[in-house]
Enzyme design. Structure first.
Site, short mmCIF file in Angstrom:
data_model
loop_
_atom_site.label_atom_id
_atom_site.label_comp_id
_atom_site.label_asym_id
_atom_site.label_seq_id
_atom_site.Cartn_x
_atom_site.Cartn_y
_atom_site.Cartn_z
N HIS A 172 0.84 -1.21 0.00
CA HIS A 172 0.00 0.00 0.00
C HIS A 172 0.87 1.25 0.00
O HIS A 172 0.57 2.23 -0.68
CB HIS A 172 -0.87 0.05 1.27
CG HIS A 172 -1.88 -1.04 1.37
ND1 HIS A 172 -1.86 -1.98 2.37
CD2 HIS A 172 -2.95 -1.34 0.59
CE1 HIS A 172 -2.88 -2.81 2.22
NE2 HIS A 172 -3.55 -2.45 1.15
N SER A 190 4.08 -9.82 0.73
CA SER A 190 2.68 -10.04 1.07
C SER A 190 2.59 -10.17 2.58
O SER A 190 3.50 -10.72 3.22
CB SER A 190 2.20 -11.34 0.42
OG SER A 190 1.06 -11.83 1.08
#
Ligand code: PAF
Length: 283
Positions: free
Chosen positions: A38, A186
Site C-alpha cells: 500500500h 505479502s
C-alpha cells in the site's frame, strides 16, 4: 495534517472543493491494515498528484460466506499513523452502515475476466469489488487510482469497470514489490514456515523460467505452463493450485503467445496461499 472523513456527504464536499480549486486527486482504495505494498501505491500517488486520498473500508460484499470478513485484520490507529507518515492528505473511513445504509437495489455483476485465475474459486468476489469501487469512485471522484499488479486480476476487472462506465479516471497499475530474493511481498508471507519461506522464491523463479522460454522462441502456452509446473514440482513442497497464461488485461485464453500476456500462479502452503505473476509483451 491528515484528515479522517467518516461520512459520504463530507467526503463528497471535500472532493468537490478540491476539484473546483484545481487539485488533482490520487486515490488508493484499501481495506486497511496497511503494508509496504500500500505504501508503494501511496508514494506513487503522492508523486503524481497534488492531493492523496486513501479509503479504508473492509467491504462485506466481496467476502464469500466461508471467508474471513469478521476476522479480517483491522487496526485504524496504526493505519492512520502509517498513512500520515506517507503523506496522505485524507483518509475516507466510512462504516458499513454509512456505505450500505439500505439494502442495495443495484449490484454489479462482472461478466468477463473473472472465470480464470483466483476468480474461478471466488464466485461473486469481483462483483463485490466492482460494486464498492463504483461507489467509492463516484464519492471521491479521483483523477488517478492506484492498484498493485500483484493482484493483476483485480487490475483487469477495474480496467473493464472504468471502460464500461466511461469513468474519467486514469488507472495506474503499480509493479509488485519484491523481497531481495524475488518473493513477492505479502502480509501472508509471515505465515510461511522457515522451510516454506526458504523455497518460496522459486515461485518467481518459475515465472522467470517461463519468460526465458518465451524469449527463446516458445509460443505454445501449454509448453510454457508444463515447464513451469515441472520447475515447481522439483523445487517446492507447496501445492500448486494453478499455473495459467492469458492475454492481459482481457484474460482470454491464448492458442499462441503474442501481445500483452500474463503468466500467473497460485501455490498453497500449510498456512498461506501465495500468488504471483509476470506481465510481458510478446512480439
Ligand atoms: O484490494 C483491496 O484491498 C480491495 O479489493 C479494494 C480494492 C479496496 C476494494 O474493496
Amino acid at each position: 495534517m491528515i484528515t479522517v472523513i467518516e461520512t459520504v456527504k463530507e467526503m463528497q464536499n471535500i472532493s468537490s472543493k478540491l476539484i473546483k480549486s484545481g487539485e488533482t486527486i490520487g486515490y488508493v482504495p484499501t481495506m486497511g491494515y496497511l503494508h509496504e505494498g500500500h505504501l508503494t501505491l501511496i508514494k506513487k500517488a503522492r508523486k503524481e498528484n497534488s492531493k492523496v486520498i486513501i479509503s479504508i473500508f473492509v467491504n462485506p460484499l466481496q467476502f464469500g460466506p466461508n471467508e474471513d470478513y469478521e476476522t479480517y485484520p483491522r487496526n485504524f490507529a496504526r493505519d492512520k499513523k502509517l498513512a500520515s507518515e506517507a503523506g496522505v492528505d485524507y483518509i475516507f473511513y466510512p462504516s458499513v452502515q454509512e456505505m450500505y445504509p439500505t439494502e442495495m437495489t443495484t449490484n454489479l455483476t462482472v461478466t468477463k475476466r473473472t472465470d480464470v485465475l483466483c476468480g474461478k474459486n471466488r464466485i461473486g468476489h469481483f462483483d463485490g469489488v466492482a460494486t464498492v469501487l463504483l461507489k467509492l469512485f463516484s464519492i471521491i471522484r479521483p483523477n488517478r487510482v492506484y492498484f498493485g499488479l500483484k493482484d493483476a486480476q483485480q487490475v483487469a476487472v477495474v480496467d473493464g469497470l472504468i471502460q464500461d462506465f466511461n469513468l474519467p479516471i486514469e488507472l495506474c497499475p503499480v509493479e509488485t514489490v519484491r523481497e531481495e530474493d524475488g518473493l513477492a511481498k505479502s502480509s501472508r508471507n509471515v505465515y510461511l514456515t522457515m522451510a516454506e519461506r526458504e523455497e518460496a522464491p522459486h515461485l518467481y523463479k518459475s515465472l522467470q523460467e517461463g519468460v526465458r522460454l518465451i524469449e527463446s522462441g516458445k509460443r505454445n502456452p501449454e509448453v510454457v505452463i508444463a515447464a513451469i509446473n515441472k520447475y515447481l514440482k522439483s523445487n517446492i513442497s507447496g501445492e500448486v493450485e494453478y499455473v495459467e497464461i492469458h492475454s492481459f488485461p482481457s484474460l482470454l485464453p491464448l492458442r499462441q503467445l503474442e501481445g500483452k500476456i500474463i503468466i500467473a500462479l497460485a501455490v498453497k502452503y500449510s498456512k498461506a496461499r501465495l500468488i504471483d505473476n509476470i506481465i510481458l509483451n510478446v512480439t
